[in-house]
Design a protein around this motif. Structure first.
Motif, PDB file in Angstrom:
ATOM      1  N   ASP A  35       1.141  -5.491   6.780  1.00 15.40           N
ATOM      2  CA  ASP A  35       2.378  -5.238   6.026  1.00 15.40           C
ATOM      3  C   ASP A  35       3.350  -6.418   6.040  1.00 15.40           C
ATOM      4  O   ASP A  35       4.573  -6.244   5.958  1.00 15.40           O
ATOM      5  CB  ASP A  35       3.093  -3.976   6.525  1.00 15.40           C
ATOM      6  CG  ASP A  35       2.378  -2.701   6.126  1.00 15.40           C
ATOM      7  OD1 ASP A  35       1.492  -2.752   5.251  1.00 15.40           O
ATOM      8  OD2 ASP A  35       2.689  -1.635   6.704  1.00 15.40           O
ATOM      9  N   THR A  38       5.159  -6.328   2.745  1.00 19.02           N
ATOM     10  CA  THR A  38       5.638  -5.024   2.278  1.00 19.02           C
ATOM     11  C   THR A  38       7.140  -4.919   2.503  1.00 19.02           C
ATOM     12  O   THR A  38       7.633  -5.151   3.608  1.00 19.02           O
ATOM     13  CB  THR A  38       4.911  -3.873   3.009  1.00 19.02           C
ATOM     14  OG1 THR A  38       3.508  -4.041   2.832  1.00 19.02           O
ATOM     15  CG2 THR A  38       5.338  -2.524   2.471  1.00 19.02           C
ATOM     16  N   VAL A  41       9.734  -3.004   5.568  1.00 25.73           N
ATOM     17  CA  VAL A  41       9.028  -2.760   6.826  1.00 25.73           C
ATOM     18  C   VAL A  41       9.675  -3.611   7.905  1.00 25.73           C
ATOM     19  O   VAL A  41       9.873  -4.814   7.719  1.00 25.73           O
ATOM     20  CB  VAL A  41       7.520  -3.090   6.708  1.00 25.73           C
ATOM     21  CG1 VAL A  41       6.844  -3.029   8.072  1.00 25.73           C
ATOM     22  CG2 VAL A  41       6.840  -2.150   5.739  1.00 25.73           C
TER      23      VAL A  41
END
Length: 181
Positions: A35, A38, A41
């Motif tokens: 991640d 992402t 996050v």
């Protein structure tokens, strides 16, 4: 090694081999950890330990309520590995064995296992029901754990590379402290 901002994938390296300390920064590649790109996050990077040769370091990456372990090659960060991805295993308390950065002992669901990252293999359970362990001379494991035959007791023992089974050295009531070194 130091991490000045745990939310960033940057590790500061201090080379203290000469009279002048040389500082450099390693940025972990986004492809190394989960991640990375992402949005929203929160990432937390925590240092583990060094291998005995001083080239490789273990780094824990926590994100979205999950955790993974990374082997960071401090000389060639592109050669770093994500243990959790390579072996598809959740681990805790990893420690290096040797200087090549490929052999790690770790706890997985209370079992000590030997992980070989180069061969992508996981050993059988070397010791079960372990709560803590230490590695000495790359081949001797001392451990603390639960007594599998009596829930009111805990144990300390030793496992040596090549042994067919661990050796319990002492057992005591869980009311009494029991440590090994």
């Amino acid at each position: 090694l130091s991490i000045t901002d745990a939310s960033q994938p940057n590790i500061q390296v201090a080379d203290i081999r000469s009279s002048e300390v040389k500082l450099s920064t390693i940025t972990l590649p986004a492809a190394l950890y989960t991640d990375a790109t992402t949005k929203d996050v929160v990432h937390t990077f925590t240092l583990g330990n060094w291998d005995t040769g001083g080239r490789y370091a273990l780094v824990n990456h926590a994100y979205s309520g999950k955790s993974e372990w990374l082997v960071v090659d401090t000389r060639d960060v592109s050669a770093s590995k994500n243990i959790t991805r390579v072996l598809d295993i959740d681990i805790a308390s990893p420690v290096f064995s040797g200087t090549n950065g490929n052999v790690v002992y770790a706890l997985s669901a209370g079992d000590i296992r030997k992980l070989d990252l180069a061969a992508a293999t996981i050993s059988r359970s070397l010791v079960s029901d372990v709560t803590a362990f230490s590695l000495y001379d790359n081949t001797i494991i001392t451990y603390e754990g639960k007594d599998t035959t009596d829930a009111t007791k805990h144990v300390v023992g030793v496992y040596r590379e090549g042994d067919s089974a661990p050796h319990i050295l002492r057992s005591a009531s869980t009311d009494l402290p029991l440590k090994i070194a």
